[in-house]
Scaffold this active site. Sequence first.
Site, PDB file in Angstrom:
ATOM      1  N   GLY A   1       0.824  -1.200   0.000  1.00 38.37           N
ATOM      2  CA  GLY A   1       0.000   0.000   0.000  1.00 38.37           C
ATOM      3  C   GLY A   1       0.856   1.246   0.000  1.00 38.37           C
ATOM      4  O   GLY A   1       2.010   1.225   0.437  1.00 38.37           O
TER       5      GLY A   1
ATOM      6  N   GLN B   1       2.909   9.929   1.478  1.00 44.57           N
ATOM      7  CA  GLN B   1       4.235   9.314   1.346  1.00 44.57           C
ATOM      8  C   GLN B   1       4.978   9.781   0.097  1.00 44.57           C
ATOM      9  O   GLN B   1       6.183   9.606  -0.009  1.00 44.57           O
ATOM     10  CB  GLN B   1       4.114   7.780   1.301  1.00 44.57           C
ATOM     11  CG  GLN B   1       3.624   7.188   2.609  1.00 44.57           C
ATOM     12  CD  GLN B   1       3.559   5.682   2.524  1.00 44.57           C
ATOM     13  OE1 GLN B   1       2.562   5.125   2.086  1.00 44.57           O
ATOM     14  NE2 GLN B   1       4.627   5.011   2.915  1.00 44.57           N
TER      15      GLN B   1
ATOM     16  N   CYS C   1       7.058  -0.419   6.638  1.00 48.21           N
ATOM     17  CA  CYS C   1       6.499   0.755   5.962  1.00 48.21           C
ATOM     18  C   CYS C   1       7.522   1.255   4.946  1.00 48.21           C
ATOM     19  O   CYS C   1       8.705   1.345   5.265  1.00 48.21           O
ATOM     20  CB  CYS C   1       6.194   1.837   6.996  1.00 48.21           C
ATOM     21  SG  CYS C   1       5.559   3.356   6.277  1.00 48.21           S
ATOM     22  N   LEU C   2       7.057   1.586   3.758  1.00 47.41           N
ATOM     23  CA  LEU C   2       7.973   2.097   2.721  1.00 47.41           C
ATOM     24  C   LEU C   2       8.625   3.403   3.173  1.00 47.41           C
ATOM     25  O   LEU C   2       9.689   3.765   2.674  1.00 47.41           O
ATOM     26  CB  LEU C   2       7.220   2.319   1.404  1.00 47.41           C
ATOM     27  CG  LEU C   2       6.652   1.059   0.733  1.00 47.41           C
ATOM     28  CD1 LEU C   2       5.822   1.436  -0.486  1.00 47.41           C
ATOM     29  CD2 LEU C   2       7.751   0.091   0.362  1.00 47.41           C
TER      30      LEU C   2
ATOM     31  N   HIS D   1      -3.092   0.578   8.329  1.00 53.91           N
ATOM     32  CA  HIS D   1      -1.762   1.188   8.178  1.00 53.91           C
ATOM     33  C   HIS D   1      -1.845   2.409   7.256  1.00 53.91           C
ATOM     34  O   HIS D   1      -1.315   3.480   7.572  1.00 53.91           O
ATOM     35  CB  HIS D   1      -0.794   0.137   7.628  1.00 53.91           C
ATOM     36  CG  HIS D   1       0.598   0.627   7.412  1.00 53.91           C
ATOM     37  ND1 HIS D   1       1.671   0.206   8.156  1.00 53.91           N
ATOM     38  CD2 HIS D   1       1.102   1.535   6.529  1.00 53.91           C
ATOM     39  CE1 HIS D   1       2.770   0.829   7.746  1.00 53.91           C
ATOM     40  NE2 HIS D   1       2.446   1.635   6.745  1.00 53.91           N
ATOM     41  N   GLU D   2      -2.542   2.251   6.123  1.00 53.17           N
ATOM     42  CA  GLU D   2      -2.577   3.340   5.130  1.00 53.17           C
ATOM     43  C   GLU D   2      -3.476   4.492   5.595  1.00 53.17           C
ATOM     44  O   GLU D   2      -3.149   5.658   5.368  1.00 53.17           O
ATOM     45  CB  GLU D   2      -3.026   2.806   3.763  1.00 53.17           C
ATOM     46  CG  GLU D   2      -2.130   1.713   3.169  1.00 53.17           C
ATOM     47  CD  GLU D   2      -0.658   2.081   3.104  1.00 53.17           C
ATOM     48  OE1 GLU D   2      -0.336   3.273   2.941  1.00 53.17           O
ATOM     49  OE2 GLU D   2       0.183   1.168   3.244  1.00 53.17           O
TER      50      GLU D   2
ATOM     51  N   HIS E   1      -1.641   6.703   7.777  1.00 58.59           N
ATOM     52  CA  HIS E   1      -0.796   7.664   7.045  1.00 58.59           C
ATOM     53  C   HIS E   1      -1.561   8.951   6.738  1.00 58.59           C
ATOM     54  O   HIS E   1      -0.983  10.038   6.750  1.00 58.59           O
ATOM     55  CB  HIS E   1      -0.301   7.061   5.727  1.00 58.59           C
ATOM     56  CG  HIS E   1       0.965   6.270   5.837  1.00 58.59           C
ATOM     57  ND1 HIS E   1       2.139   6.800   6.326  1.00 58.59           N
ATOM     58  CD2 HIS E   1       1.251   4.979   5.506  1.00 58.59           C
ATOM     59  CE1 HIS E   1       3.081   5.865   6.292  1.00 58.59           C
ATOM     60  NE2 HIS E   1       2.574   4.751   5.806  1.00 58.59           N
TER      61      HIS E   1
END
Length: 173
Positions: A45, A50, A92-93, A134-135, A138
């Site tokens: 995701g 991000q 996480c990216l 998670h997303e 963000h």
Amino acid sequence: MVLEILTFPSEVLRRKAAMIDSPTDKLNALIENMKETLYAANGFGLAAPQVGESIRLIVYDETAGREGQNPKIIINPEIVEESGEQIVEEGCLSIPGEYVPVKRYLRVLVKALDENFDPVIINAEGHTARIMQHEIDHLNGVLFIDRLPSFRRDTIKKHIKRRIANGEYKTAQ
Ligand code: NI
């Protein structure tokens, strides 16, 4: 176009992202670029903050493209129901190279708009429910490290500091 993914401690990652009012060419271009960026990074995701866009947009794919690319878009998502519990290792990216168990709800019901601005309801469980939480975090300026007990969070922050000092952690602001 593959976009640069901003990493912790970038300030944009801490902002509450804005609601999206209407479809625009700019939004469609961003969606296409975020899809490319997600697959280039092998992620499950990616949230717009991000890539430096503080708006409520998420691109995800439960298989990260491993079973063919099937990207899904959600706009202005909102968790309306939640239940159960799961504790699974998460990354996480925007915090590359750090993986730790995070406690999440097992199931979430998400209301959102799709790419065409049609309302959708996603009844997510397990892995998909984890991606959603998670997303959506963000979009609210929350990172998975915030969901950890403070001693664990401090350990990770120290580890990242050490990696930054050693040039092993990419700081993209
Ligand atoms: Ni993330």
